[in-house]
Design a protein around this motif. Structure first.
Motif, PDB file in Angstrom:
ATOM      1  N   ASP B  80      23.078 -42.702 -24.115  1.00  0.00           N
ATOM      2  CA  ASP B  80      24.235 -41.853 -23.844  1.00  0.00           C
ATOM      3  C   ASP B  80      25.167 -41.829 -25.051  1.00  0.00           C
ATOM      4  OD1 ASP B  80      23.197 -41.490 -21.408  1.00  0.00           O
ATOM      5  OD2 ASP B  80      24.597 -42.802 -20.335  1.00  0.00           O
ATOM      6  N   SER B  81      26.098 -40.853 -25.023  1.00  0.00           N
ATOM      7  CA  SER B  81      27.157 -40.765 -26.026  1.00  0.00           C
ATOM      8  C   SER B  81      26.644 -40.772 -27.466  1.00  0.00           C
ATOM      9  CB  SER B  81      28.163 -41.914 -25.855  1.00  0.00           C
ATOM     10  OG  SER B  81      28.592 -41.971 -24.530  1.00  0.00           O
ATOM     11  N   ASN B 109      23.455 -38.652 -21.477  1.00  0.00           N
ATOM     12  CA  ASN B 109      24.726 -38.159 -20.954  1.00  0.00           C
ATOM     13  C   ASN B 109      25.718 -38.067 -22.118  1.00  0.00           C
ATOM     14  OD1 ASN B 109      26.643 -37.450 -19.140  1.00  0.00           O
ATOM     15  ND2 ASN B 109      26.364 -39.252 -17.817  1.00  0.00           N
ATOM     16  N   ASN B 110      26.644 -37.113 -22.062  1.00  0.00           N
ATOM     17  CA  ASN B 110      27.694 -37.015 -23.086  1.00  0.00           C
ATOM     18  C   ASN B 110      27.174 -36.958 -24.520  1.00  0.00           C
ATOM     19  OD1 ASN B 110      29.782 -37.104 -21.230  1.00  0.00           O
ATOM     20  ND2 ASN B 110      29.713 -39.349 -21.162  1.00  0.00           N
ATOM     21  N   LYS B 131      22.718 -34.561 -19.156  1.00  0.00           N
ATOM     22  CA  LYS B 131      23.927 -33.972 -18.579  1.00  0.00           C
ATOM     23  C   LYS B 131      25.067 -33.963 -19.575  1.00  0.00           C
ATOM     24  CE  LYS B 131      23.783 -36.868 -15.035  1.00  0.00           C
ATOM     25  NZ  LYS B 131      23.692 -37.443 -13.694  1.00  0.00           N
ATOM     26  N   ASN B 132      26.057 -33.117 -19.346  1.00  0.00           N
ATOM     27  CA  ASN B 132      27.329 -33.157 -20.050  1.00  0.00           C
ATOM     28  C   ASN B 132      27.194 -33.187 -21.576  1.00  0.00           C
ATOM     29  OD1 ASN B 132      28.499 -33.346 -17.508  1.00  0.00           O
ATOM     30  ND2 ASN B 132      28.292 -35.579 -17.530  1.00  0.00           N
ATOM     31  N   SER B 160      21.988 -30.404 -16.680  1.00  0.00           N
ATOM     32  CA  SER B 160      23.142 -29.721 -16.109  1.00  0.00           C
ATOM     33  C   SER B 160      24.389 -29.936 -16.952  1.00  0.00           C
ATOM     34  CB  SER B 160      23.392 -30.215 -14.678  1.00  0.00           C
ATOM     35  OG  SER B 160      23.617 -31.603 -14.690  1.00  0.00           O
ATOM     36  N   ASN B 161      25.353 -29.035 -16.759  1.00  0.00           N
ATOM     37  CA  ASN B 161      26.635 -29.109 -17.458  1.00  0.00           C
ATOM     38  C   ASN B 161      26.493 -29.210 -18.969  1.00  0.00           C
ATOM     39  OD1 ASN B 161      28.379 -29.000 -15.191  1.00  0.00           O
ATOM     40  ND2 ASN B 161      27.719 -31.086 -14.698  1.00  0.00           N
ATOM     41  N   ILE B 162      25.741 -28.339 -19.540  1.00  0.00           N
ATOM     42  CA  ILE B 162      25.586 -28.339 -20.992  1.00  0.00           C
ATOM     43  C   ILE B 162      26.126 -27.021 -21.538  1.00  0.00           C
ATOM     44  CG2 ILE B 162      23.865 -28.299 -22.852  1.00  0.00           C
ATOM     45  CD1 ILE B 162      22.237 -30.260 -21.072  1.00  0.00           C
ATOM     46  N   GLU B 163      26.845 -27.111 -22.667  1.00  0.00           N
ATOM     47  CA  GLU B 163      27.364 -25.893 -23.285  1.00  0.00           C
ATOM     48  C   GLU B 163      26.570 -25.570 -24.533  1.00  0.00           C
ATOM     49  OE1 GLU B 163      31.581 -25.579 -23.987  1.00  0.00           O
ATOM     50  OE2 GLU B 163      31.960 -26.743 -22.176  1.00  0.00           O
ATOM     51  N   CYS B 184      25.402 -24.470 -16.581  1.00  0.00           N
ATOM     52  CA  CYS B 184      25.472 -24.463 -18.043  1.00  0.00           C
ATOM     53  C   CYS B 184      26.139 -23.190 -18.531  1.00  0.00           C
ATOM     54  CB  CYS B 184      24.078 -24.567 -18.635  1.00  0.00           C
ATOM     55  SG  CYS B 184      23.418 -26.212 -18.472  1.00  0.00           S
TER      56      CYS B 184
END
Lengths: 260, 402
Positions: B80-81, B109-110, B131-132, B160-163, B184
């Motif tokens: 993550d991150s 994530n992140n 995610k994210n 999910s939640n990806i730009e 997204c």
């Protein structure tokens, strides 16, 4: 032949019908450009008009001119001039003057509007060339019919029917055949059938240059492969030329055997 | 040429120490601590299979090139991150069995991937079960020629939640590929010259894409088997070819398609099995077909769209119409407006008989713009027999809406 060509050409250039025809195209060009303000759109609209009108006017004008100058023709026939030269002279006189009305009438407004600054110049030139060729084709057909039928009414009737069959009926039968034989591979048939109608041939040649996106469906690709290549373009123009040459030669043959 | 890597152990923004590891990014990352920032100097690194398994920030500068020499993947991220910024990644390996990617992320994530340039990647981003994240300002230059041996630009699977923002993607298989991706945003991207689709959605619900440009792709943009997709302000153009369209909708329910521009496509929108889709304020210019409804399209609403100079405005198969076409501008409308309220007084029928005929027998397209077809269309317009009687615009606009 050239003397007769010259006389019939000058005779037509002085007639008000040529002027009317010229002015009609001049006004058409001006109005189209005034309304559209977009040369490429104007070229597309023009396509429809040229494909319908030049064959119609060519046919009618050709047959009227032939019947009207019948007495003069009979006078010429009494002179020691070849028959084919008389009729070819008249034929080229009328075709040239009609084509000139078309090219000048449409050319002037488009020139004034600055077609040379537009990328449409090539399409426009093709359009004018095709208009002129259609004129030559249909005047020749009209001359043949006029030579065959001495009766004016019959001649007119058959001439209009000829135009109608090339412009409308042919396509109708074509469409019905395509629909009936729906289950068979038809692209080659469709390709072949267009070659036998000068109006269809001209239309597709121009369409492939203009409306390409719609045609480029499944069948469009076949057509693009055929008409879009240099070979296709050369073949199209060869065929259009054949459509002129064969009726012109027929004028000679028919006039030779005709009893005036 | 300077070829070294600096690892800075950053604590509250202060750089505490600097370490160099033998010119190798892989070794540097192996020896870094979670939360470190790795600055990579400019230069070319011939490396692949770099595994990032702890939270790191990797930052390059102008001229930092990592070249995999067509062997394997470049980064594999499993923590993550992680942020990766300002790099150039070249020549990822090509494989028929493995999806090698320049950046492959799995279950994270992140994350943030920004300002990265890709040359000849098999896949540029391959992101699964994550995610994210943000994928921003990247440029991807592929050299795909055929579908079977090329990869996607931005490939998202089960995420999910990806730009995905402001990326430029050229000549991949699919520019952007989404499968099982939720919530997204795809904004401001340019996807051009791709072999298959500019953007490809499969089984992805609740996504939106805005302000993108899709140009000259093999078959345009495909949105399939998805619900609640929002598409705004996109430009679909020059998608030409035998099986080409601007936008393909297949089994799409409850979507919003607004303010888009479709120009010069063989088919602007090709809809199949799509229900409750709202088309609003779109402009369709110079397409072969503006919208083609194939089977099972019901309760769609078209409003305030401009249909201009298309060879066919609407093609429709079947003779039951359950869609609404009221209140659009049609450049072919020839009616009048006596009370000057900008709404034509007689309805407009956008489906021509000829477009019905063409959908039955495609070869008949050779008769397009012939006099016979004009006569045919006119007679159908006067008394519709083959086209659905109620498929008409009752309130056609006299002037295009802005």
């Amino acid at each position: 032949m050239f003397k007769i060509l010259k006389y019939s050409f000058y005779d037509l250039m002085r007639s008000r019908w040529s002027y009317l025809y010229f002015i009609f195209y001049l006004l058409l060009g001006l109005i189209l450009l005034f309304l559209n303000r977009d040369v490429s759109k104007a070229v597309i609209t023009l396509l429809n008009i040229i494909l319908v009108l030049t064959p119609l006017i060519g046919t009618l004008f050709g047959i009227i001119y032939f019947y009207n100058s019948k007495e003069f023709t009979e006078l010429l026939l009494a002179q020691p001039i070849k028959r084919s030269h008389i009729f070819w002279g008249q034929y080229f006189g009328i075709s040239l003057s009609l084509s000139l009305s078309l090219v000048l009438g449409l050319g002037i407004p488009f020139l004034a509007y600055g077609i040379f600054q537009s990328t449409e110049i090539f399409n426009f030139m093709t359009l004018l060339l095709i208009g002129a060729m259609l004129t030559f084709i249909f005047v020749a057909l009209a001359f043949n019919l006029a030579l065959i039928f001495d009766d004016k009414i019959k001649g007119f009737g058959v001439a209009i029917l000829t135009w109608l069959s090339f412009a409308v009926i042919y396509d109708g039968i074509f469409l019905v055949l395509l629909l009936v034989f729906n289950d068979y591979p038809l692209d080659r048939f469709a390709l072949g059938a267009t070659l036998f109608n000068p109006i269809d041939l001209s239309r597709i040649l121009i369409l492939l240059k203009l409306d390409i996106s719609a045609l480029l469906g499944y069948t469009g690709a076949v057509f693009q492969n055929f008409f879009g290549t240099n070979l296709g373009i050369i073949l199209t123009f060869t065929l259009l030329n054949l459509w002129i040459i064969i009726p012109v030669l027929a004028i000679k043959v028919i006039s030779k055997h005709k009893d005036f | 040429m300077l070829l070294f890597i600096i690892v800075s152990i950053a604590e509250a923004g202060n750089v505490n120490s600097t370490v160099m590891f033998n010119h190798s990014i892989r070794l540097t990352i192996l020896n870094s601590q979670p939360g470190d920032t790795v600055f990579v100097e400019s230069g070319t690194f011939f490396e692949n299979e770099i595994r990032v398994d702890k939270p790191l920030t990797i930052i390059g500068t102008k001229g930092t090139i990592i070249d995999a020499e067509e062997k394997s993947f470049i980064f594999e991220i499993t923590a993550d991150s992680v942020s990766i910024l300002s790099l150039t990644l070249n020549n990822v390996g090509r494989s028929y069995t493995k999806d090698y990617a320049a950046i492959h992320a799995s279950g994270i994530n992140n994350f943030l991937f920004e300002n990265i340039t890709f040359n000849n990647p098999f896949f540029a981003f391959h992101i699964e079960k994550s995610k994210n994240g943000i994928i921003r300002n990247n440029t991807i230059y592929g050299n795909a020629v055929v579908e079977y041996n090329s990869g996607n630009g931005i490939h998202l699977w089960h995420s999910s939640n990806i730009e995905v923002v402001n990326n430029n993607i050229y000549q991949m298989r699919d520019g952007i590929y989404f499968e099982f991706v939720k919530h997204c945003k795809v904004n401001g991207n340019i996807s051009k010259n791709n072999v298959r689709y500019g953007l490809h959605f499969m089984f992805s619900n609740d996504d939106e894409y805005n302000d993108n440009i899709f140009e000259n792709n093999g078959a345009g943009v495909a949105v399939m088997f998805s619900k609640r997709i929002y598409m705004r302000n996109n430009i679909f153009e020059l998608n030409w070819g035998t099986a080409s369209y601007g936008l393909l909708l297949k089994e799409i329910n409850d979507a919003e398609i607004t303010d888009n521009k479709f120009s010069k496509n063989t088919i602007g929108v090709n809809a199949e099995g799509s229900n409750r889709v709202n088309f609003e304020r779109n402009t369709f210019v110079n397409n072969g077909w503006a919208i083609r409804f194939l089977g099972a399209c019901y309760a769609n609403k078209l409003q305030h769209n401009n249909f201009m100079y298309n060879a066919f405005d609407i093609a429709y198969s079947g003779n039951i119409n359950g869609n609404q076409f009221d209140g659009n501008y049609w450049s072919e409308y020839t009616g009048y407006d006596l009370n000057k309220d900008n709404i034509g007084d007689i309805p407009f029928r956008p489906v021509k008989l000829f477009s019905y005929v063409v959908s039955q027998t495609p070869e008949t397209i050779v008769l397009l713009r012939s006099l016979f077809v004009d006569i045919l269309n006119y007679s159908e317009k006067v008394s519709p027999i083959f086209t659905p009687d109620n498929l008409k615009d009752n309130l056609p606009l006299m002037h295009p809406s802005p």
